[in-house]
Structures are given as C-alpha cells and as structure tokens.
Design an enzyme around this catalytic site. Structure first.
Site, mmCIF file in Angstrom:
data_model
loop_
_atom_site.group_PDB
_atom_site.id
_atom_site.type_symbol
_atom_site.label_atom_id
_atom_site.label_comp_id
_atom_site.label_asym_id
_atom_site.label_seq_id
_atom_site.Cartn_x
_atom_site.Cartn_y
_atom_site.Cartn_z
ATOM 1 N N TYR A 1 0.836 -1.208 0.000
ATOM 2 C CA TYR A 1 0.000 0.000 0.000
ATOM 3 C C TYR A 1 0.876 1.265 0.000
ATOM 4 O O TYR A 1 0.609 2.220 -0.744
ATOM 5 C CB TYR A 1 -0.897 -0.064 1.234
ATOM 6 C CG TYR A 1 -1.904 1.037 1.386
ATOM 7 C CD1 TYR A 1 -3.006 1.137 0.527
ATOM 8 C CD2 TYR A 1 -1.805 1.982 2.409
ATOM 9 C CE1 TYR A 1 -3.949 2.129 0.686
ATOM 10 C CE2 TYR A 1 -2.737 2.982 2.582
ATOM 11 C CZ TYR A 1 -3.807 3.054 1.721
ATOM 12 O OH TYR A 1 -4.740 4.052 1.885
ATOM 13 N N LYS B 1 0.882 4.031 -2.860
ATOM 14 C CA LYS B 1 0.439 5.391 -2.561
ATOM 15 C C LYS B 1 1.532 6.425 -2.836
ATOM 16 O O LYS B 1 1.228 7.565 -3.208
ATOM 17 C CB LYS B 1 -0.062 5.485 -1.114
ATOM 18 C CG LYS B 1 -1.417 4.796 -0.882
ATOM 19 C CD LYS B 1 -2.460 5.270 -1.884
ATOM 20 C CE LYS B 1 -3.881 5.176 -1.391
ATOM 21 N NZ LYS B 1 -4.861 5.504 -2.475
HETATM 22 P P1 NAI Z 1 -13.434 2.205 1.265
HETATM 23 O O1 NAI Z 1 -13.015 0.787 1.352
HETATM 24 O O2 NAI Z 1 -14.645 2.635 2.045
HETATM 25 O O3 NAI Z 1 -13.649 2.652 -0.239
HETATM 26 C C1 NAI Z 1 -12.928 2.134 -1.321
HETATM 27 C C2 NAI Z 1 -13.903 1.772 -2.411
HETATM 28 O O4 NAI Z 1 -13.181 1.347 -3.571
HETATM 29 C C3 NAI Z 1 -14.835 0.621 -2.012
HETATM 30 O O5 NAI Z 1 -16.200 1.011 -2.132
HETATM 31 C C4 NAI Z 1 -14.481 -0.502 -3.001
HETATM 32 O O6 NAI Z 1 -15.579 -1.324 -3.402
HETATM 33 C C5 NAI Z 1 -13.904 0.290 -4.169
HETATM 34 N N1 NAI Z 1 -13.013 -0.530 -5.010
HETATM 35 C C6 NAI Z 1 -12.087 -1.423 -4.595
HETATM 36 N N2 NAI Z 1 -11.465 -1.978 -5.653
HETATM 37 C C7 NAI Z 1 -11.998 -1.406 -6.768
HETATM 38 C C8 NAI Z 1 -11.756 -1.548 -8.158
HETATM 39 N N3 NAI Z 1 -10.825 -2.400 -8.616
HETATM 40 N N4 NAI Z 1 -12.477 -0.806 -9.027
HETATM 41 C C9 NAI Z 1 -13.430 0.060 -8.576
HETATM 42 N N5 NAI Z 1 -13.711 0.230 -7.260
HETATM 43 C C10 NAI Z 1 -12.999 -0.488 -6.368
HETATM 44 O O7 NAI Z 1 -12.161 3.077 1.735
HETATM 45 P P2 NAI Z 1 -11.944 4.653 1.961
HETATM 46 O O8 NAI Z 1 -11.335 4.808 3.300
HETATM 47 O O9 NAI Z 1 -13.143 5.426 1.625
HETATM 48 O O10 NAI Z 1 -10.780 4.941 0.903
HETATM 49 C C11 NAI Z 1 -10.868 5.822 -0.204
HETATM 50 C C12 NAI Z 1 -9.479 6.197 -0.671
HETATM 51 O O11 NAI Z 1 -8.813 6.964 0.334
HETATM 52 C C13 NAI Z 1 -8.565 4.998 -0.953
HETATM 53 O O12 NAI Z 1 -7.767 5.283 -2.079
HETATM 54 C C14 NAI Z 1 -7.721 4.913 0.293
HETATM 55 O O13 NAI Z 1 -6.491 4.274 0.046
HETATM 56 C C15 NAI Z 1 -7.556 6.382 0.638
HETATM 57 N N6 NAI Z 1 -7.190 6.607 2.034
HETATM 58 C C16 NAI Z 1 -8.124 6.500 3.043
HETATM 59 C C17 NAI Z 1 -7.759 6.767 4.354
HETATM 60 C C18 NAI Z 1 -8.746 6.791 5.439
HETATM 61 O O14 NAI Z 1 -8.403 7.277 6.556
HETATM 62 N N7 NAI Z 1 -9.972 6.313 5.255
HETATM 63 C C19 NAI Z 1 -6.372 7.110 4.714
HETATM 64 C C20 NAI Z 1 -5.494 7.217 3.581
HETATM 65 C C21 NAI Z 1 -5.897 6.977 2.304
#
Ligand code: NAI
Length: 301
Positions: free
Chosen positions: A162, A166
């Site tokens: 990851y 990132k």
């Molecule tokens: P989440 O797991 O709620 O959302 C990620 C979404 O991406 C999910 O709905 C999933 O179904 C979708 N997904 C996964 N693989 C996919 C694919 N191949 N094609 C299309 N959709 C796909 O997670 P969250 O926390 O909302 O994360 C959003 C972004 O923010 C990510 O890039 C994550 O790495 C980044 N992030 C989040 C942090 C946090 O504190 N929540 C911290 C640092 C980064």
C-alpha cells in the site's frame, strides 16, 4: 461550483468516495459513480453500492450514473470513462479514489498481496487517468484528483504494498501535472484521514491501538469532500502538483522531497571518508523511523 461538470469518482460506492460523489452532485456536477462493490481486500463484486449512491443523488435532484467496472484493468478503466462520455457527452474531472488493503508484514507478504494492491491503487490510477487524457488534451481542460496516504508519505507497519502504491501515485500525479500543464490540466493528491470500513480493518489489540482507533472514528469521511470539490472547480486552475492532507477540520499542505543538507570534498569520496565525514555531517538531519501517528501526534481538531 461544479455546474455541468462531468465527474468520474472511482470507488464511490462507500466511504470517502461516496461523499465525494454526493458533494460534487450537490454542487451541480453530473457524476459517474464507479464502484466494483468488492470487499476491503478486493474480493467479490456487487452492483449494489454504486447504484445505491446513484439513487441517493437522484433522490436529491442530482444527475448520476453507475459504473461497476474495475479500475484495475485497462479495458475496464476505459469503459469507466466511456460511461461518462455516453451518459453526459464529456469528462471534466477524474477522482482516483478506489482502493483495497492487503496488510501483511513485509517478510510475510505474498506476491499476490503485493500485486493486488499495486493493481488497484497505482495501475488503476494510471489506467483511469490515461483513459481520460485524450479528452482532457483535446478540450484544453481537466482535473485529476488522486488519493494518497500518510502510510506512503510517512510510513506504517505492515503496508509495504500500500505504501509503495500510494507513493507511486504521488509520482504519477506530479508527472501528470507536468505533462498536462500545457493543456491547462491540473493534478493534485489528497491524503485523507477518515473513519471508513477500510480503517475498520486495522488491528487494535492493545489499549494504545484501541484509543487511537477511537480517535479515528471521530473523523468523518464527509470532511474530505470540500477540498475535492474545490480542486475539481475552475477556482483551482492555478493549483497543481500539490499534496494536501485533510484530518477532520484541519487542512495540510504536505512537503515534497528536496535536498536537506549536502557535503562535498574536492578529492571525492571513499567509503572511509563517508563514514568519517559525510555521515556525521548529515546524520543530525536523518529522519527517524516515524510512522504516520508519530508525525500526526496531536488529536484531530
Ligand atoms: P473504502 O473501502 O470505504 O472505499 C474504497 C472503495 O473502492 C470501495 O467502495 C471498493 O468497493 C472500491 N473498489 C475497490 N477496488 C476497486 C476496483 N478495482 N475498481 C473500482 N472500485 C474499487 O475506503 P476509503 O477509506 O473510503 O478509501 C478511499 C481512498 O482513500 C482509498 O484510495 C484509500 O487508500 C484512501 N485513504 C483512506 C484513508 C482513510 O483514513 N480512510 C487514509 C489514507 C488513504
């Protein structure tokens, strides 16, 4: 702020992406809500999450269509952009937000765990952005918003895949900003902190870890959206190549790598003079083996 802009938000079926889609639609954007509907580790597929967000947007009078293609495959990523063209006739903004986690200490990480995370985050961000590039170039405008993480920018245990993905996205975003600047296209990164199902998978076995998790639970995903809406708007035309972080009510501009200190010797260096001279001169400025929580050590505001 986004009247009639056409936006693709990947991974918008839940978490931070869902709030991006809702906020952008509420500001007048036509939104492609892309989500594979996979588990946190990227397994399975469901049309439910994307369609549910589309229904929410439409119920509030907004315009949206669902896309359930995976960002992690080139052909499928092209279909995500084509969904925007077919439904709304153009593409103005790409938000690379889809993500999965396959945490494991580096010494135990499998090749499959490495590749799965690189595929969704790094390759997926390239594929979707690249698919939109010809449109951005020919219309002389466009916005890329790419999600990074302090797991890469600073560090974290058990996230070699990851963190590499990132930080790779940071390099990709800067490259897109440079290469597309002459077409008035901007590209920026957001490093969010927010409670989502992804963060819910972090192990919390010790009281210290549990206390940290309780703090994260207070950070809402909706708090990340205003910055994404701003970066997507015409108001952000001059903002490009930057890395922002958002933690509840705090906004950060993050640093980027530049030389810190230098030493030189007219006769050049030997391993011995590096040990005797260079390292003592430079070591006062070495970084500690910090993790994200060591740098963001105060409670979120
Ligand atoms: P989440 O797991 O709620 O959302 C990620 C979404 O991406 C999910 O709905 C999933 O179904 C979708 N997904 C996964 N693989 C996919 C694919 N191949 N094609 C299309 N959709 C796909 O997670 P969250 O926390 O909302 O994360 C959003 C972004 O923010 C990510 O890039 C994550 O790495 C980044 N992030 C989040 C942090 C946090 O504190 N929540 C911290 C640092 C980064």
């Amino acid at each position: 702020m986004l009247k009639d802009k056409v936006v693709v938000v990947t991974g918008a079926g839940g978490g931070i992406g869902r709030d991006f889609a809702l906020a952008m639609a509420s500001k007048g954007a036509k939104v492609v809500v892309n989500d594979l509907g996979a588990s946190v580790s990227g397994e399975g597929k469901s049309a439910g999450p994307a369609q549910k967000v589309v229904d929410e947007i439409k119920a509030k009078g907004g315009q949206a269509v669902a896309s359930t293609d995976s960002v992690a495959e080139w052909e499928a990523a092209n279909r995500i952009i084509k969904t925007a063209i077919d439904a709304f006739g153009k593409i103005d903004v790409v938000v690379n937000n889809a993500g999965i986690l396959r945490d494991r200490f580096f010494f135990n990480m499998s090749v499959e765990e490495w590749k799965a995370v690189i595929d969704v985050h790094l390759n997926g961000s390239f594929y979707v952005a690249r698919a939109a590039a010809p449109y951005f170039k020919s219309q002389n405008s466009g916005r890329y918003i790419n999600m990074t993480s302090t797991s890469g920018l600073v560090g974290n245990f058990g996230q070699a895949n990851y963190a590499a993905a990132k930080l790779g996205i940071v390099g990709l975003s800067k490259s897109m900003a440079l290469d597309m600047a002459k077409y008035k296209v901007t590209s920026n990164c957001i490093s969010p902190f927010a409670w989502s199902r992804m963060i819910g998978t972090i192990p919390a076995d010790t009281p210290d870890q549990q206390a940290r998790l309780e703090k994260i639970k207070k950070m809402e995903t909706a708090k990340i959206a205003p910055l994404a809406v701003y970066l997507a708007s015409d108001a952000a035309q001059e903002v490009t190549g930057q890395i922002f972080a958002v933690r509840a009510n705090e906004l950060f501009l993050m640093s980027q790598n530049r030389p810190l200190r230098s030493v030189a010797r007219a006769e050049g260096w030997t391993p011995e003079t590096i040990a005797e001279h260079a390292i003592p001169a430079l070591s006062a400025h070495f970084y500690k083996l910090d993790r994200s929580q060591d740098v963001f050590s105060w409670d979120p505001f």
